[in-house]
Design a protein around this motif. Structure first.
Motif, PDB file in Angstrom:
ATOM      1  N   VAL A  49       0.831  -1.206   0.000  1.00  0.00           N
ATOM      2  CA  VAL A  49       0.000   0.000   0.000  1.00  0.00           C
ATOM      3  C   VAL A  49       0.865   1.255   0.000  1.00  0.00           C
ATOM      4  N   MET A  50       1.907   1.270   0.806  1.00  0.00           N
ATOM      5  CA  MET A  50       2.698   2.480   1.008  1.00  0.00           C
ATOM      6  C   MET A  50       3.847   2.647   0.020  1.00  0.00           C
ATOM      7  N   GLY A  51       4.147   1.630  -0.759  1.00  0.00           N
ATOM      8  CA  GLY A  51       5.381   1.602  -1.552  1.00  0.00           C
ATOM      9  C   GLY A  51       5.489   2.628  -2.638  1.00  0.00           C
ATOM     10  N   THR A  52       4.386   3.000  -3.305  1.00  0.00           N
ATOM     11  CA  THR A  52       4.434   3.964  -4.405  1.00  0.00           C
ATOM     12  C   THR A  52       3.290   4.956  -4.249  1.00  0.00           C
ATOM     13  N   PRO A  53       3.418   6.147  -4.849  1.00  0.00           N
ATOM     14  CA  PRO A  53       2.320   7.112  -4.763  1.00  0.00           C
ATOM     15  C   PRO A  53       0.999   6.562  -5.297  1.00  0.00           C
ATOM     16  N   SER A  54       1.047   5.830  -6.397  1.00  0.00           N
ATOM     17  CA  SER A  54      -0.201   5.313  -6.961  1.00  0.00           C
ATOM     18  C   SER A  54      -0.860   4.297  -6.047  1.00  0.00           C
ATOM     19  N   SER A  55      -0.073   3.403  -5.448  1.00  0.00           N
ATOM     20  CA  SER A  55      -0.663   2.420  -4.539  1.00  0.00           C
ATOM     21  C   SER A  55      -1.156   3.091  -3.262  1.00  0.00           C
ATOM     22  N   PHE A  56      -0.462   4.126  -2.787  1.00  0.00           N
ATOM     23  CA  PHE A  56      -0.909   4.846  -1.596  1.00  0.00           C
ATOM     24  C   PHE A  56      -2.201   5.607  -1.885  1.00  0.00           C
ATOM     25  N   ASN A  57      -2.242   6.281  -3.006  1.00  0.00           N
ATOM     26  CA  ASN A  57      -3.387   7.139  -3.312  1.00  0.00           C
ATOM     27  C   ASN A  57      -4.642   6.342  -3.649  1.00  0.00           C
ATOM     28  N   ASP A  58      -4.467   5.193  -4.304  1.00  0.00           N
ATOM     29  CA  ASP A  58      -5.630   4.455  -4.787  1.00  0.00           C
ATOM     30  C   ASP A  58      -5.722   3.022  -4.293  1.00  0.00           C
ATOM     31  N   GLY A  59      -4.604   2.420  -3.891  1.00  0.00           N
ATOM     32  CA  GLY A  59      -4.587   0.989  -3.611  1.00  0.00           C
ATOM     33  C   GLY A  59      -5.431   0.556  -2.444  1.00  0.00           C
ATOM     34  N   ALA A  60      -5.613   1.444  -1.452  1.00  0.00           N
ATOM     35  CA  ALA A  60      -6.382   1.056  -0.261  1.00  0.00           C
ATOM     36  C   ALA A  60      -7.675   1.835  -0.127  1.00  0.00           C
ATOM     37  N   ARG A  61      -8.122   2.443  -1.183  1.00  0.00           N
ATOM     38  CA  ARG A  61      -9.362   3.209  -1.071  1.00  0.00           C
ATOM     39  C   ARG A  61     -10.584   2.291  -1.046  1.00  0.00           C
ATOM     40  N   GLY A  62     -10.648   1.360  -1.971  1.00  0.00           N
ATOM     41  CA  GLY A  62     -11.838   0.523  -2.065  1.00  0.00           C
ATOM     42  C   GLY A  62     -11.857  -0.645  -1.115  1.00  0.00           C
ATOM     43  N   SER A  63     -10.690  -1.153  -0.741  1.00  0.00           N
ATOM     44  CA  SER A  63     -10.625  -2.307   0.158  1.00  0.00           C
ATOM     45  C   SER A  63      -9.183  -2.467   0.628  1.00  0.00           C
ATOM     46  N   LEU A  64      -8.943  -3.493   1.435  1.00  0.00           N
ATOM     47  CA  LEU A  64      -7.597  -3.837   1.889  1.00  0.00           C
ATOM     48  C   LEU A  64      -7.354  -5.302   1.577  1.00  0.00           C
ATOM     49  N   LYS A  65      -6.434  -5.561   0.649  1.00  0.00           N
ATOM     50  CA  LYS A  65      -6.186  -6.939   0.235  1.00  0.00           C
ATOM     51  C   LYS A  65      -5.219  -7.666   1.165  1.00  0.00           C
ATOM     52  N   VAL A  66      -4.252  -6.956   1.706  1.00  0.00           N
ATOM     53  CA  VAL A  66      -3.261  -7.561   2.594  1.00  0.00           C
ATOM     54  C   VAL A  66      -3.399  -6.924   3.971  1.00  0.00           C
ATOM     55  N   THR A  67      -3.617  -7.740   4.997  1.00  0.00           N
ATOM     56  CA  THR A  67      -3.835  -7.243   6.351  1.00  0.00           C
ATOM     57  C   THR A  67      -3.028  -8.074   7.343  1.00  0.00           C
ATOM     58  N   ALA A  68      -3.133  -7.750   8.625  1.00  0.00           N
ATOM     59  CA  ALA A  68      -2.397  -8.511   9.641  1.00  0.00           C
ATOM     60  C   ALA A  68      -3.031  -8.276  11.008  1.00  0.00           C
TER      61      ALA A  68
END
Length: 758
Positions: A204-223
């Motif tokens: 999620v945090m690795g790139t601007p695109s993944s940060f800006n959009d990757g976690a908006r709709g859902s969270l695929k990887v959690t802990a």
């Protein structure tokens, strides 16, 4: 930020601050017991139970305000549901205990400590060796580093809401092994425990695109003990399921369904068996408490406001000679009968629920806009503050709910937290004489002449003052600065204009209430009782306004006689009137009740208020945040890290590069260099005692500036199914999601402390 009902963010003149010498005594008085830890005013109320007594499986249906727009807690449109999901599915290095204090989370962190301060502060994290993401990858330094880079503020491509603390990190690296993370700061940072909670995966945090959009709709990887199973925006639902890779205690619940339910609909949804847990308003509390006492009938539901005379009139109409009226009344009576039957059925179903009460880790304040107008003068702000009886205001909201009615004594912490100390002595308590003296010193003269505004100026002011939101709000009052009609142009009655206006407004309100009662003849009882309370409040306010009026005739422009009490306060020909902006939605009744009482208190010292009610949607964005108000009520959450989280709320506004004023979250526009310096020193103080001392000194100076007046800790009212345990009114504590569940048959929850215990 949040105001009651919602949970949660102009050009400013230089603010004059009291000399340091004038503050010396109050400061000492405000910090006298700093070594004595305070206690929460109310304990959490969650029906605690041992895990052995909880059934395995089941689904908890939990009402929330909305499905979040984003699941990234570090974006500006993150909301309370975003935070709730993050708590259940993501790592947090620290979480809050029942006293609102940060505690290491052993599920993720074996230890964390400062291992060096010279030449740089270094913190070494040792992670739980079992901690893994839901895709099987170990949690490690790469995740910490990715989050730091995203939130450091150095790359504007990341659309972050905040970077406090992360901007002080110099580097992050792997320690002696994969379970160690070494964080080096380029500036000392006392609140380092606030970082990496929650922690997102590098995916999620690795790139601007993944940060800006990757976690908006859902969270695929959690802990966490749960993971995000499904987000259904059409059904307004977020489904969380057990995480099969969770290494801690297995979650007792199989699923948690977060369902968006409007506050006003929650009592009905509880009764229908569609939800098990929900924060509710006082009206729903009354229903559930009434159901527990067996009051399921019309005494507390539809038709509760009907008197014997109304019932007789209804019968006469239904059986009268006017056929059309008889038909209308017969339909109304049938509708009322159905409503009563539905109410009774709901009340019986509500017996399966109970109300769990505590106090939220948030407080409601009166905000005074110091950007311009009368409140730009610190003496007027202090006069407003000294006019308030904060104990009375706290009792008004909390006492009817069975909660401790104790005013909040700090802007920066709440009772129970380590930084808490009552510093209100730096400003002083309720004192009518002192408030009037401050106003007189600021040049506001009782009964002074008021210039007649030109008609075109009145029309312009009227057009500007009536927004679309105010036109839609039935409760909006007209400007109190309008002059009388042309027939009285030559003379005026000292103070009598106030009395006539107050009584006219009261009579107008009464007529509106009478109309409402007529329309609600077959309606719900609680609503009519609220109307009665509102009329009583208005009647008292009108009568008090009339009592202040001497009623002496005098040529226009003549000052009031010496000793005339409570008339119009004026300065340079302008009356002292403050614009009190309030939300108009059904969930904001407590704010409006408090505002009415505040207006009465201010009237006693000669300060008039003009109440303007606006829509909930525009209240904060278009009025509070933009500075379009004099007085407003809204809430701030408490933080275990006030040096970090409270600084933007109280920092001195500064000019931005484009010429505008940057206020961050300081919506009162009141700030001082001293407060900023104390926050800066607190952020760099690695000794906990020194940090607390600096925070308390900053709070004393915030009190003295009188930009905001803390009133009371917000009530936390939660309806819960009786067999649901380890859930409810959590108070300060971060919920332990894996321990929530439904009791086994025959098992009982452990007796918990009452909400009023301390």
């Amino acid at each position: 930020m949040s105001y009651d009902g919602v949970g949660p963010r102009s050009v400013m003149r230089s603010v004059a601050f009291l000399a340091a010498g004038a503050l010396a005594v109050p400061l000492l008085a405000g910090c006298g017991a700093e070594d004595e830890p305070s206690k929460p005013l109310a304990a959490q109320d969650i029906a605690p139970a041992a895990r052995a007594s909880i059934a395995d499986g089941g689904t908890l249906r939990w009402a929330v305000d909305a499905v979040p727009e984003t699941f990234n807690a570090f974006q500006s449109d993150a909301d309370a549901t975003t935070a709730r999901v993050a708590q259940a599915v993501l790592p947090s290095m620290y979480r809050l205990d029942a006293n609102g204090r940060a505690r290491r989370n052993p599920d993720y962190l074996e230890s964390a400590k400062v291992v060096g301060t010279e030449p740089r502060q270094v913190v070494l994290y040792k992670l739980n060796q079992q901690a893994v993401w839901s895709d099987g990858r170990e949690i490690g330094a790469a995740d910490f580093a990715a989050q730091w880079r995203a939130l450091s503020g150095k790359d504007s491509a990341y659309w972050t809401a905040r970077n406090a603390g992360y901007d002080r990190i110099e580097k992050i690296e792997r320690g002696d092994n994969d379970l160690e993370v070494r964080v080096t700061f380029d500036r000392p940072y006392s609140d380092w425990q606030s970082l990496f909670s929650p922690l997102y995966p590098k995916d999620v945090m690795g790139t601007p695109s993944s940060f800006n959009d990757g976690a908006r709709g859902s969270l695929k990887v959690t802990a966490g003990p749960f993971l995000v199973k499904k987000v259904d925006r059409k059904k307004k639902q977020v489904r969380l399921a057990r995480n099969p890779r969770w290494w801690g205690h297995q979650a007792k619940l199989q699923e948690i369904d977060l369902k968006a339910v409007a506050r006003e609909d929650r009592a009905a949804e509880l009764a229908a068996g569609k939800i098990d847990l929900a924060e509710i308003d006082p009206a729903a509390v009354e229903r559930i408490d009434g159901a527990a006492k067996g009051s399921a009938g019309p005494l507390s539901g539809p038709g509760a406001g009907r008197t014997a005379a109304k019932a007789l009139r209804s019968w006469a109409l239904a059986h009268g000679s006017d056929e059309e009226a008889a038909e209308d009344e017969t339909r109304a009576r049938k509708k009322l009968t159905k409503a009563i039957a539905k109410w009774e059925k709901q009340q019986k179903a509500l017996r399966d629920f109970e109300v769990r009460r505590s106090l939220e880790p948030a407080y409601t304040q009166l905000a005074l806009n110091g950007a311009n107008g009368p409140l730009a003068d610190e003496r007027v702000r202090r006069a407003v503050a000294r006019a308030l009886d904060r104990k009375e205001l706290a009792a008004l909201v909390l006492k009817p709910l069975g909660l401790p009615a104790v005013p909040v004594g700090s802007h920066l912490a709440l009772s129970g937290q380590e930084a808490y100390a009552d510093s209100s002595g730096a400003l002083g308590g309720q004192d009518t004489a002192e408030a009037q003296a401050l106003l007189a010193d600021a040049g506001w003269v009782p009964g002074g002449p008021v210039k007649e505004e030109k008609k075109k100026d009145e029309e312009a002011a009227g057009a500007e003052g009536r927004t679309a939101d105010e036109d839609e709000s039935e409760g909006s009052e007209e400007s109190e600065e309008s002059e009388g009609d042309d027939e009285s142009e030559g003379t005026y009655i000292v103070g009598e204009d106030d009395k006539a206006r107050a009584l006219d407004e009261y009579e107008s309100g009464s007529r509106a209430d009478d109309k409402g009662r007529a329309e609600d003849e077959h309606g719900y009882g609680p609503g009519s009782r609220e109307g009665d309370e509102g009329r009583d409040e208005n009647r008292q306010l009108a009568q008090e306004g009339a009592q202040h009026a001497p009623g002496a005739y005098a040529p226009k422009g003549t000052a009031a006689p010496a000793g005339a009490a409570g008339g119009v306060l004026a300065k340079n020909g302008k009356a002292l009137s403050l614009r009190f902006v309030l939300p108009s939605g059904p969930g904001s009744e407590p704010l409006r009740t408090v505002a009415a009482r505040i207006s009465r208190m201010l009237l006693k010292v000669g300060i008039r208020t003009e109440t303007v009610k606006v829509s909930d949607e525009s209240y904060f964005k278009d009025h509070v945040a933009s500075g379009e108000y004099d007085l407003a009520l809204y809430s701030w959450p408490a933080s275990a890290f006030p040096a970090t989280d409270a600084r933007p709320i109280y920092s001195k506004p500064v000019p931005a590069a484009d010429g505008s004023l940057s206020v961050e979250q300081n919506y009162t526009r009141v700030g001082t260099d001293q407060v900023d310096q104390l926050f800066d020193r607190a952020l760099a103080a690695l000794d906990a005692g020194e940090e607390r001392s600096l925070i308390r000194k900053a709070d004393s100076r915030i009190w003295a500036a009188a930009g905001s007046i803390p009133l009371y800790q917000r009530p936390q009212l939660t309806a819960a199914r009786k067999n649901l345990v380890n859930a409810g009114a959590f108070g300060f504590q971060t919920p332990v999601y894996e321990d929530m569940g439904f009791l086994k048959k025959g098992a009982k929850a452990a007796p918990g402390p009452s909400a009023s215990s301390s």
